[in-house]
Write a protein that holds these residues in place. Structure first.
Motif, PDB file in Angstrom:
ATOM      1  N   PRO A 107       0.513  -3.100  -4.734  1.00 13.55           N
ATOM      2  CA  PRO A 107       0.923  -3.276  -3.346  1.00 13.55           C
ATOM      3  C   PRO A 107       2.261  -2.645  -2.968  1.00 13.55           C
ATOM      4  O   PRO A 107       2.564  -2.527  -1.791  1.00 13.55           O
ATOM      5  CB  PRO A 107       0.993  -4.795  -3.207  1.00 13.55           C
TER       6      PRO A 107
ATOM      7  N   LEU B  28       8.089  -2.583   6.935  1.00 11.47           N
ATOM      8  CA  LEU B  28       8.337  -3.280   8.185  1.00 11.47           C
ATOM      9  C   LEU B  28       9.733  -2.896   8.663  1.00 11.47           C
ATOM     10  O   LEU B  28      10.680  -2.877   7.867  1.00 11.47           O
ATOM     11  CB  LEU B  28       8.273  -4.792   7.979  1.00 11.47           C
TER      12      LEU B  28
ATOM     13  N   TRP C  26       7.368  -4.482   2.088  1.00 10.18           N
ATOM     14  CA  TRP C  26       6.027  -4.868   2.500  1.00 10.18           C
ATOM     15  C   TRP C  26       5.373  -3.662   3.120  1.00 10.18           C
ATOM     16  O   TRP C  26       5.394  -3.498   4.339  1.00 10.18           O
ATOM     17  CB  TRP C  26       6.080  -6.021   3.504  1.00 10.18           C
TER      18      TRP C  26
ATOM     19  N   ILE D 283       3.146  -1.131   4.971  1.00  9.01           N
ATOM     20  CA  ILE D 283       2.105  -1.211   5.993  1.00  9.01           C
ATOM     21  C   ILE D 283       1.358   0.118   5.983  1.00  9.01           C
ATOM     22  O   ILE D 283       1.978   1.168   6.162  1.00  9.01           O
ATOM     23  CB  ILE D 283       2.716  -1.455   7.379  1.00  9.01           C
TER      24      ILE D 283
ATOM     25  N   TYR E 123       0.815  -9.530  -0.443  1.00 10.19           N
ATOM     26  CA  TYR E 123       1.189  -8.334   0.305  1.00 10.19           C
ATOM     27  C   TYR E 123       0.074  -7.979   1.289  1.00 10.19           C
ATOM     28  O   TYR E 123      -1.093  -8.276   1.046  1.00 10.19           O
ATOM     29  CB  TYR E 123       1.403  -7.147  -0.642  1.00 10.19           C
ATOM     30  N   LEU E 124       0.448  -7.324   2.382  1.00 10.94           N
ATOM     31  CA  LEU E 124      -0.554  -6.935   3.385  1.00 10.94           C
ATOM     32  C   LEU E 124      -1.643  -6.059   2.793  1.00 10.94           C
ATOM     33  O   LEU E 124      -2.814  -6.185   3.137  1.00 10.94           O
ATOM     34  CB  LEU E 124       0.131  -6.210   4.551  1.00 10.94           C
ATOM     35  N   THR E 125      -1.250  -5.159   1.897  1.00  8.82           N
ATOM     36  CA  THR E 125      -2.225  -4.232   1.320  1.00  8.82           C
ATOM     37  C   THR E 125      -3.225  -4.932   0.411  1.00  8.82           C
ATOM     38  O   THR E 125      -4.336  -4.448   0.235  1.00  8.82           O
ATOM     39  CB  THR E 125      -1.518  -3.115   0.537  1.00  8.82           C
TER      40      THR E 125
ATOM     41  N   ILE F 106      -4.014  -8.330   0.842  1.00  5.66           N
ATOM     42  CA  ILE F 106      -4.732  -9.313   1.657  1.00  5.66           C
ATOM     43  C   ILE F 106      -5.977  -8.695   2.252  1.00  5.66           C
ATOM     44  O   ILE F 106      -7.043  -9.305   2.287  1.00  5.66           O
ATOM     45  CB  ILE F 106      -3.806  -9.871   2.765  1.00  5.66           C
ATOM     46  N   TYR F 107      -5.882  -7.442   2.679  1.00  3.42           N
ATOM     47  CA  TYR F 107      -7.016  -6.792   3.336  1.00  3.42           C
ATOM     48  C   TYR F 107      -8.238  -6.714   2.429  1.00  3.42           C
ATOM     49  O   TYR F 107      -9.362  -6.824   2.897  1.00  3.42           O
ATOM     50  CB  TYR F 107      -6.623  -5.393   3.819  1.00  3.42           C
TER      51      TYR F 107
END
Length: 107
Positions: free
Chosen positions: A9, A64, A71, A73, A99-101, A103-104
């Motif tokens: 991530p 971000l 983090w 994006i 992490y956002l990457t 979670i997807y």
């Protein structure tokens, strides 16, 4: 041969993940998905040597704004293309779940 996808991530490839991927590259078709900042070279983001059997799947990302922590994006469709490839693979390993990457991948 089974496909094993690692989702890293952060911008820096984690050393334990790279070492684990290298050790498993004889038994699996190993691929690492990881973010790269715009203008950075995807090949200079790890601390230890990577086996030639491992396929690297970078995607463009940015942080971000106005934050001190990392983090990434995703800023390109390469991320979604790589995740769709991973979903068709046999095994997916995410380094950290928050992490956002990463979670997807679970949505």
């Amino acid at each position: 041969m089974k496909q094993l996808y690692f989702i890293n991530p952060t911008f820096l490839l984690r050393r334990p993940l790279v070492e684990l991927a290298s050790r498993l590259s004889d038994e699996y078709e190993v691929k690492i998905i990881y973010p790269v900042r715009k203008g950075d070279s995807p090949e200079q983001k790890w601390h230890s040597s990577i086996s030639n059997n491992i396929e690297l799947l970078p995607f463009r990302a940015s942080n971000l704004p106005f934050t001190n922590f990392e983090w990434p994006i995703p800023t390109s469709f390469g991320f979604f293309r790589n995740i769709e490839k991973a979903r068709k693979g046999d095994i997916i390993h995410t380094w950290a779940y928050f992490y956002l990457t990463t979670i997807y991948i679970w949505l």
